[in-house]
Design a protein around this motif. Sequence first.
Motif, PDB file in Angstrom:
ATOM      1  N   ARG A 122      23.640  60.929 -63.711  1.00 25.66           N
ATOM      2  CA  ARG A 122      24.083  62.192 -64.310  1.00 25.66           C
ATOM      3  C   ARG A 122      23.202  62.576 -65.495  1.00 25.66           C
ATOM      4  O   ARG A 122      23.168  63.745 -65.882  1.00 25.66           O
ATOM      5  N   VAL A 123      22.472  61.605 -66.038  1.00 30.72           N
ATOM      6  CA  VAL A 123      21.599  61.850 -67.190  1.00 30.72           C
ATOM      7  C   VAL A 123      20.130  61.842 -66.783  1.00 30.72           C
ATOM      8  O   VAL A 123      19.335  62.633 -67.284  1.00 30.72           O
ATOM      9  N   PHE A 124      19.786  60.924 -65.856  1.00 31.45           N
ATOM     10  CA  PHE A 124      18.385  60.726 -65.454  1.00 31.45           C
ATOM     11  C   PHE A 124      18.231  60.980 -63.958  1.00 31.45           C
ATOM     12  O   PHE A 124      18.642  60.153 -63.145  1.00 31.45           O
ATOM     13  N   PRO A 125      17.647  62.109 -63.572  1.00 32.57           N
ATOM     14  CA  PRO A 125      17.388  62.344 -62.148  1.00 32.57           C
ATOM     15  C   PRO A 125      16.515  61.225 -61.581  1.00 32.57           C
ATOM     16  O   PRO A 125      15.571  60.783 -62.232  1.00 32.57           O
ATOM     17  N   ASP A 126      16.879  60.762 -60.398  1.00 34.91           N
ATOM     18  CA  ASP A 126      16.130  59.689 -59.734  1.00 34.91           C
ATOM     19  C   ASP A 126      15.950  58.504 -60.689  1.00 34.91           C
ATOM     20  O   ASP A 126      14.826  58.103 -61.002  1.00 34.91           O
ATOM     21  N   PRO A 127      17.057  57.923 -61.173  1.00 37.41           N
ATOM     22  CA  PRO A 127      17.013  56.948 -62.267  1.00 37.41           C
ATOM     23  C   PRO A 127      16.326  55.625 -61.958  1.00 37.41           C
ATOM     24  O   PRO A 127      15.957  54.900 -62.880  1.00 37.41           O
ATOM     25  N   HIS A 128      16.132  55.294 -60.701  1.00 35.35           N
ATOM     26  CA  HIS A 128      15.519  54.013 -60.350  1.00 35.35           C
ATOM     27  C   HIS A 128      14.019  54.142 -60.096  1.00 35.35           C
ATOM     28  O   HIS A 128      13.382  53.198 -59.647  1.00 35.35           O
ATOM     29  N   THR A 129      13.473  55.311 -60.405  1.00 33.19           N
ATOM     30  CA  THR A 129      12.046  55.562 -60.230  1.00 33.19           C
ATOM     31  C   THR A 129      11.357  55.569 -61.584  1.00 33.19           C
ATOM     32  O   THR A 129      11.835  56.190 -62.537  1.00 33.19           O
ATOM     33  N   PHE A 130      10.238  54.864 -61.661  1.00 34.35           N
ATOM     34  CA  PHE A 130       9.423  54.781 -62.877  1.00 34.35           C
ATOM     35  C   PHE A 130       8.612  56.059 -62.995  1.00 34.35           C
ATOM     36  O   PHE A 130       7.660  56.270 -62.243  1.00 34.35           O
ATOM     37  N   GLN A 131       8.989  56.939 -63.914  1.00 38.96           N
ATOM     38  CA  GLN A 131       8.343  58.240 -64.091  1.00 38.96           C
ATOM     39  C   GLN A 131       7.879  58.367 -65.535  1.00 38.96           C
ATOM     40  O   GLN A 131       8.668  58.699 -66.422  1.00 38.96           O
ATOM     41  N   VAL A 132       6.608  58.105 -65.776  1.00 43.41           N
ATOM     42  CA  VAL A 132       6.110  58.085 -67.147  1.00 43.41           C
ATOM     43  C   VAL A 132       6.069  59.461 -67.797  1.00 43.41           C
ATOM     44  O   VAL A 132       5.947  59.563 -69.021  1.00 43.41           O
ATOM     45  N   ASP A 133       6.197  60.514 -67.012  1.00 43.79           N
ATOM     46  CA  ASP A 133       6.228  61.862 -67.578  1.00 43.79           C
ATOM     47  C   ASP A 133       7.642  62.445 -67.537  1.00 43.79           C
ATOM     48  O   ASP A 133       7.815  63.649 -67.579  1.00 43.79           O
ATOM     49  N   ARG A 134       8.649  61.557 -67.515  1.00 40.80           N
ATOM     50  CA  ARG A 134      10.044  61.995 -67.456  1.00 40.80           C
ATOM     51  C   ARG A 134      10.359  62.874 -68.669  1.00 40.80           C
ATOM     52  O   ARG A 134      10.159  62.464 -69.815  1.00 40.80           O
ATOM     53  N   ALA A 135      10.852  64.055 -68.420  1.00 39.70           N
ATOM     54  CA  ALA A 135      11.230  64.967 -69.495  1.00 39.70           C
ATOM     55  C   ALA A 135      12.595  64.570 -70.058  1.00 39.70           C
ATOM     56  O   ALA A 135      13.448  64.045 -69.331  1.00 39.70           O
ATOM     57  N   ASP A 136      12.795  64.806 -71.331  1.00 37.53           N
ATOM     58  CA  ASP A 136      14.088  64.565 -71.977  1.00 37.53           C
ATOM     59  C   ASP A 136      14.589  63.138 -71.721  1.00 37.53           C
ATOM     60  O   ASP A 136      15.684  62.926 -71.240  1.00 37.53           O
ATOM     61  N   ASN A 137      13.772  62.159 -72.035  1.00 38.19           N
ATOM     62  CA  ASN A 137      14.088  60.750 -71.791  1.00 38.19           C
ATOM     63  C   ASN A 137      14.895  60.197 -72.965  1.00 38.19           C
ATOM     64  O   ASN A 137      14.388  59.468 -73.805  1.00 38.19           O
ATOM     65  N   ARG A 138      16.174  60.545 -73.014  1.00 35.53           N
ATOM     66  CA  ARG A 138      17.058  60.127 -74.098  1.00 35.53           C
ATOM     67  C   ARG A 138      17.749  58.798 -73.765  1.00 35.53           C
ATOM     68  O   ARG A 138      18.968  58.719 -73.682  1.00 35.53           O
ATOM     69  N   HIS A 139      16.958  57.759 -73.580  1.00 35.43           N
ATOM     70  CA  HIS A 139      17.501  56.446 -73.243  1.00 35.43           C
ATOM     71  C   HIS A 139      18.219  55.836 -74.446  1.00 35.43           C
ATOM     72  O   HIS A 139      18.120  56.325 -75.572  1.00 35.43           O
ATOM     73  N   LEU A 140      18.954  54.766 -74.181  1.00 32.64           N
ATOM     74  CA  LEU A 140      19.698  54.077 -75.228  1.00 32.64           C
ATOM     75  C   LEU A 140      19.147  52.680 -75.508  1.00 32.64           C
ATOM     76  O   LEU A 140      19.859  51.829 -76.033  1.00 32.64           O
TER      77      LEU A 140
END
Length: 162
Positions: free
Chosen positions: A83-101
């Motif tokens: 719900r926060v990260f589209p395609d969450p199991h894919t390593f995407q180094v250009d992921r926009a809005d990467n508000r991880h915890l």
Amino acid sequence: GHETTASLIGSGTWLLLHHPQVAQQLREEPWRLASAIEEMLRMESPIQLTGRQAAVDVEVAGQKVHAGDFVAVSLGAANRDPRVFPDPHTFQVDRADNRHLAFSHGGHYCVGAMLARAEAQVAFHALLQRCPDLALAGDDTVARWKQTQVFRGLTQLHLKMA
């Protein structure tokens, strides 16, 4: 902070070896490294599980949590929330809005976060530039992960220069 930064560097190296096209992209475009490190933190958070004490009564997913209750928080699971990260199991180094915890949040935010990022930036830049032929020495069984629910990191990773 030493163990968590070492885990970030080890896990990030493991990710780059599994995604050689990303490693090559970062060699050619090192300015992308900061974003790549954020994605490494999201994918393989060095701290997976933490605890909090509820300050007020609240309801979470239909469960009542009372002030003073201890709650386990899975940062690793939150960083894979679709719900926060589209395609969450894919390593995407250009992921926009990467508000991880990976460094937690709010009043619990890691005081060493900036230092960890800086150390990782130096380590990965050097690794990518100085060791372009780095590879796993065998299949994925060469990686040994910590056997704990709290910390995520490698205890062993066999490498070779191709």
